[in-house]
Design a protein around this motif. Structure first.
Motif, short mmCIF file in Angstrom:
data_model
loop_
_atom_site.label_atom_id
_atom_site.label_comp_id
_atom_site.label_asym_id
_atom_site.label_seq_id
_atom_site.Cartn_x
_atom_site.Cartn_y
_atom_site.Cartn_z
N CYS A 63 -1.78 7.49 -5.78
CA CYS A 63 -1.92 6.78 -5.15
C CYS A 63 -2.64 6.76 -4.11
O CYS A 63 -3.46 7.67 -3.62
CB CYS A 63 -0.54 6.41 -4.14
SG CYS A 63 -0.93 4.96 -2.98
N HIS A 65 -3.63 4.84 -1.90
CA HIS A 65 -3.57 4.83 -0.63
C HIS A 65 -4.23 6.24 0.73
O HIS A 65 -3.87 6.60 1.01
CB HIS A 65 -1.82 4.39 0.01
CG HIS A 65 -2.38 3.93 1.31
ND1 HIS A 65 -0.96 3.88 1.22
CD2 HIS A 65 -2.64 4.02 2.35
CE1 HIS A 65 -0.61 3.56 2.88
NE2 HIS A 65 -2.00 3.21 3.25
N ARG A 66 -2.09 6.83 0.11
CA ARG A 66 -2.20 8.54 0.87
C ARG A 66 -2.55 9.28 0.33
O ARG A 66 -1.69 10.37 0.76
CB ARG A 66 -1.19 7.61 2.31
CG ARG A 66 -1.85 6.85 2.75
CD ARG A 66 -2.60 7.83 4.46
NE ARG A 66 -1.47 8.64 4.96
CZ ARG A 66 -0.59 8.01 5.43
NH1 ARG A 66 -0.31 6.55 6.28
NH2 ARG A 66 0.52 8.63 6.34
N CYS A 83 5.03 2.75 -5.10
CA CYS A 83 4.94 3.97 -4.68
C CYS A 83 5.92 4.29 -3.80
O CYS A 83 5.99 3.78 -3.16
CB CYS A 83 2.79 4.36 -4.09
SG CYS A 83 3.34 5.24 -3.27
N HIS A 86 5.13 3.71 0.49
CA HIS A 86 4.59 2.37 0.69
C HIS A 86 4.53 1.26 0.75
O HIS A 86 4.61 0.46 0.83
CB HIS A 86 3.43 2.85 1.79
CG HIS A 86 3.11 3.56 2.87
ND1 HIS A 86 2.14 4.71 2.90
CD2 HIS A 86 3.32 4.05 4.05
CE1 HIS A 86 1.74 5.88 3.70
NE2 HIS A 86 3.42 5.00 4.56
FE1 FES Z 1 1.40 5.98 -1.68
FE2 FES Z 1 1.27 5.32 0.62
S1 FES Z 1 0.85 6.55 -0.09
S2 FES Z 1 1.32 3.62 -0.31
#
Ligand code: FES
Length: 371
Positions: A63, A65-66, A83, A86
């Motif tokens: 992902c 994001h993180r 995901c 989050h």
């Molecule tokens: Fe995937 Fe935050 S790590 S939405």
């Protein structure tokens, strides 16, 4: 480190440890992929495969994001993967279409993308293209005997603890009349005591043909050690004894495919690099047989061929190339001619890919993210 190092053509240092990129590769069996994402590592990269409305999709398995693997996610909405962490949600093209933890007003959708890969399903196997260019037609990379739906195609997958190169080079020399002499496959056959190898480039320049061009008698006399091999009574019966010119033809093709043709059956070993030290081997057998012949062949494969050939015969190969020190200096000889020609072919393809990447890096190559 996938870029080929500067080295003499044909040397091991010129080979890409994670394989060539601009080719289709088999990834996994169709039956393994349902709505739940499946993670697969290949060519040093993690991919999440999932099925939506009957079609298989593949996204880079991180992902943006993180960094959670998207294979941990869920299919909250049709045509998407969400995901687990989050709730950032990606469509089948890898575009973020919602950030569920930030609400409908989030500025993330439309600005974040994860890499998606083209896929194809053929004869119960999912193929994926991980290159940076437009994928070439499937039939250029996938052998015809795996494409035809009129053949009975069996697929057996193994993971081996070695790099992809020794797993392929294993099929380019005359080891078989030594390593496999005691196998069930050759139990009743009177094999030549030795053989030399002839090599030629295939007409399309994307493969190497290898054949035995000289074969010794059933028993050879060495001044130093005496006679080899020892003659045993059950090999007196020439049951299926290979004769000169009748040994199966072997062809190696880019990106890492070996095709061996027996009379009416093709054996295909496709070595898919997992990482620098592991390879996923797809072992295909393909044969055209219908009706009663097809039924008998399926029984033969299930109860005889798969055990004698796949378990024991290839099991002997596995023992040697998993123990082989591929980083050791080599003293190659005549029977390694196929190995040398094949390494040159791979090194040339790797240099071509590295050159193309350098041009794209200089002049721009699109908007891939996380690729
Ligand atoms: Fe995937 Fe935050 S790590 S939405």
């Amino acid at each position: 480190m996938n870029a080929p190092q500067q080295a003499l053509p044909g040397s091991k240092a010129a080979l890409p440890t994670l394989g060539l990129r601009e080719f289709w590769y088999p990834a996994l069996l169709s039956k393994k992929v349902g709505k739940k994402p499946v993670p697969i590592k290949m060519l040093g990269e993690e991919i999440a495969f999932f099925r939506d409305d009957g079609k298989v999709y593949a996204l880079y398995n991180r992902c943006p994001h993180r960094g959670l693997p998207l294979s941990c996610g869920r299919r909250e909405f049709p045509g998407t993967l969400t995901c687990l962490y989050h709730g950032w949600t990606f469509n089948t093209a890898g575009e973020c279409v919602a950030a569920l933890n930030e609400g409908p007003q989030s500025s993330i959708p439309g600005r974040v993308k994860v890499r998606s890969y083209p896929t194809a399903e053929i004869n119960g196997v999912i193929f994926v293209y991980m290159g940076n260019k437009e994928p070439r037609p499937l039939e250029e990379d996938i052998p015809e005997e795996l494409m035809t739906t009129s053949n009975i195609v069996h697929t057996h997958i193994e993971e081996w603890n070695c790099s992809w190169m020794p797993a392929l080079e294993n099929l380019q020399d005359s080891h078989d009349i030594f390593v496999h002499r005691r196998s069930l496959f050759y139990l009743f056959r009177k094999l030549p005591s030795w053989a030399t190898v002839g090599v030629s480039l295939t007409d399309d320049g994307r493969g190497v043909d290898i054949r035995y061009d000289k074969m010794g008698p059933a028993q050879a006399e060495y001044e130093t050690v005496g006679k080899y091999p020892r003659q045993v009574w059950w090999r007196r019966f020439k049951i299926n004894s290979p004769r000169p010119g009748q040994y199966p033809k072997t062809e190696l093709r880019l990106p890492g495919v070996v095709r061996i043709g027996f009379s009416d059956l093709m054996y295909v070993r496709w070595a898919v690099p997992v990482d620098a030290d592991h390879v996923r081997a797809f072992l295909f057998t393909s044969r055209h047989a219908t009706g009663l012949n097809g039924f008998v062949y399926r029984l033969y494969y299930a109860f005889i061929a798969s055990w004698i050939f796949l378990r024991f015969f290839i099991g002997q190969d596995k023992i040697v190339f998993e123990k082989q020190d591929y980083s050791a200096p080599e003293r190659l000889s005549q029977t390694d001619t196929g190995v040398i020609r094949w390494r040159r072919l791979v090194a040339e393809a790797a240099r071509q890919e590295a050159g193309d990447d350098a041009i794209e890096a200089k002049f721009g190559a699109g908007q891939l993210v996380n690729g």
